[in-house]
Design a protein around this motif. Structure first.
Motif, PDB file in Angstrom:
ATOM      1  N   LEU A  12      -6.008  -0.646   3.913  1.00 43.54           N
ATOM      2  CA  LEU A  12      -5.249  -1.498   2.992  1.00 43.54           C
ATOM      3  C   LEU A  12      -4.220  -2.333   3.748  1.00 43.54           C
ATOM      4  O   LEU A  12      -4.015  -3.519   3.438  1.00 43.54           O
ATOM      5  CB  LEU A  12      -4.552  -0.629   1.948  1.00 43.54           C
ATOM      6  CG  LEU A  12      -5.429  -0.133   0.803  1.00 43.54           C
ATOM      7  CD1 LEU A  12      -4.766   1.031   0.082  1.00 43.54           C
ATOM      8  CD2 LEU A  12      -5.722  -1.275  -0.175  1.00 43.54           C
ATOM      9  N   VAL A  19     -10.589   0.650  -0.101  1.00 39.95           N
ATOM     10  CA  VAL A  19      -9.414  -0.166  -0.423  1.00 39.95           C
ATOM     11  C   VAL A  19      -9.339  -0.469  -1.918  1.00 39.95           C
ATOM     12  O   VAL A  19      -8.247  -0.575  -2.491  1.00 39.95           O
ATOM     13  CB  VAL A  19      -9.369  -1.479   0.397  1.00 39.95           C
ATOM     14  CG1 VAL A  19      -9.224  -1.177   1.878  1.00 39.95           C
ATOM     15  CG2 VAL A  19     -10.590  -2.358   0.146  1.00 39.95           C
ATOM     16  N   GLU A  63       0.808  -1.222   0.000  1.00 41.25           N
ATOM     17  CA  GLU A  63       0.000   0.000   0.000  1.00 41.25           C
ATOM     18  C   GLU A  63       0.840   1.270   0.000  1.00 41.25           C
ATOM     19  O   GLU A  63       0.479   2.287  -0.613  1.00 41.25           O
ATOM     20  CB  GLU A  63      -0.970   0.010   1.190  1.00 41.25           C
ATOM     21  CG  GLU A  63      -0.340   0.030   2.566  1.00 41.25           C
ATOM     22  CD  GLU A  63       0.129  -1.321   3.073  1.00 41.25           C
ATOM     23  OE1 GLU A  63       0.681  -1.366   4.186  1.00 41.25           O
ATOM     24  OE2 GLU A  63      -0.066  -2.329   2.356  1.00 41.25           O
TER      25      GLU A  63
END
Length: 240
Positions: A83, A107, A52
């Motif tokens: 995430l 997400v 991420e």
């Protein structure tokens, strides 16, 4: 009710794009699992390729947090936190159908999606620097006072409904089983953010229709000084 950004926020983050969805008629008992699975699968596939912290959407938020004088890996935007949790645990917590949808959308598109119970927001909601005398109620129930100049979501009663911009929301306006009316706010700072936010809003709006049977109001704030004006009467429709 208006949703707006202070002059400081307009000038400091002119690249910011905001999407608004306002809905009424929310119910806590609808099924959203298939939609959540679709969105989280998209996020997991992306996380298999890179973590991420390397996503351009998240890197833009990390730069913003540095601009605000915060350590980006200490105070993560909500999308990055979700995430990270998804990468480590493989799934997201089930909280409320609307929250579950919004977290999954967050997400999937790697941008923060905040949801506020409008029955607990007094007057206008403004993203601005704190004066240092506002009240924030944490999910633990503890009462906090944001630091002066900290970026918050503030209402007209000086309640902070979120701290450190997109870091932590407040328990005061959190969605619950009693929530019927909500304001969904998604914000992006990365290049191409306008297109991504528009896609997210379209996807999420369709899923809200498919689950809650509600067609809400949507608006895209594309300029730094754009303001969202809520018009409750006659603006909602139930589908089907």
């Amino acid at each position: 009710m208006r949703f707006l950004y202070s002059r400081h926020m307009q000038h400091t983050f002119p690249e910011r794009v905001t999407g608004i969805i306002e809905v009424e008629g929310i119910q806590p008992s609808v099924a959203v699992a298939p939609y959540v699975a679709e969105l989280t699968a998209r996020a997991l596939a992306r996380l298999e390729r890179e973590t991420e912290g390397n996503l351009p959407e998240i890197q833009a938020w990390r730069r913003a947090y540095s601009t605000m004088g915060l350590k980006p890996t200490q105070y993560r935007c909500a999308a990055e936190a979700l995430l990270r949790r998804l990468r480590k645990e493989g799934s997201l917590p089930q909280l409320h159908p609307l929250i579950d949808l919004c977290n999954a959308a967050s997400v999937a598109y790697a941008v923060p999606v905040a949801v506020f119970d409008l029955n607990h927001v007094a007057g206008d909601l403004e993203v601005r620097q704190a004066q240092g005398d506002e009240t924030y109620i944490a999910f633990s129930g503890d009462t906090e006072t944001p630091d002066p100049d900290e970026v918050i979501f503030a209402d007209e009663d000086s309640y902070a409904h979120a701290r450190r911009w997109a870091n932590r929301q407040s328990r005061k306006s959190a969605v619950s089983a009693e929530t019927t009316r909500a304001l969904i706010i998604t914000e992006a700072l990365h290049e191409g953010g306008a297109e991504d936010v528009a896609k997210l809003m379209d996807k999420l709006s369709g899923m809200i229709v498919g689950t809650f049977g509600i067609a809400g109001r949507t608006e895209l704030l594309l300029t730094p000084d754009a303001i969202y004006h809520s018009e409750n009467a006659g603006t909602y429709s139930r589908v089907g």
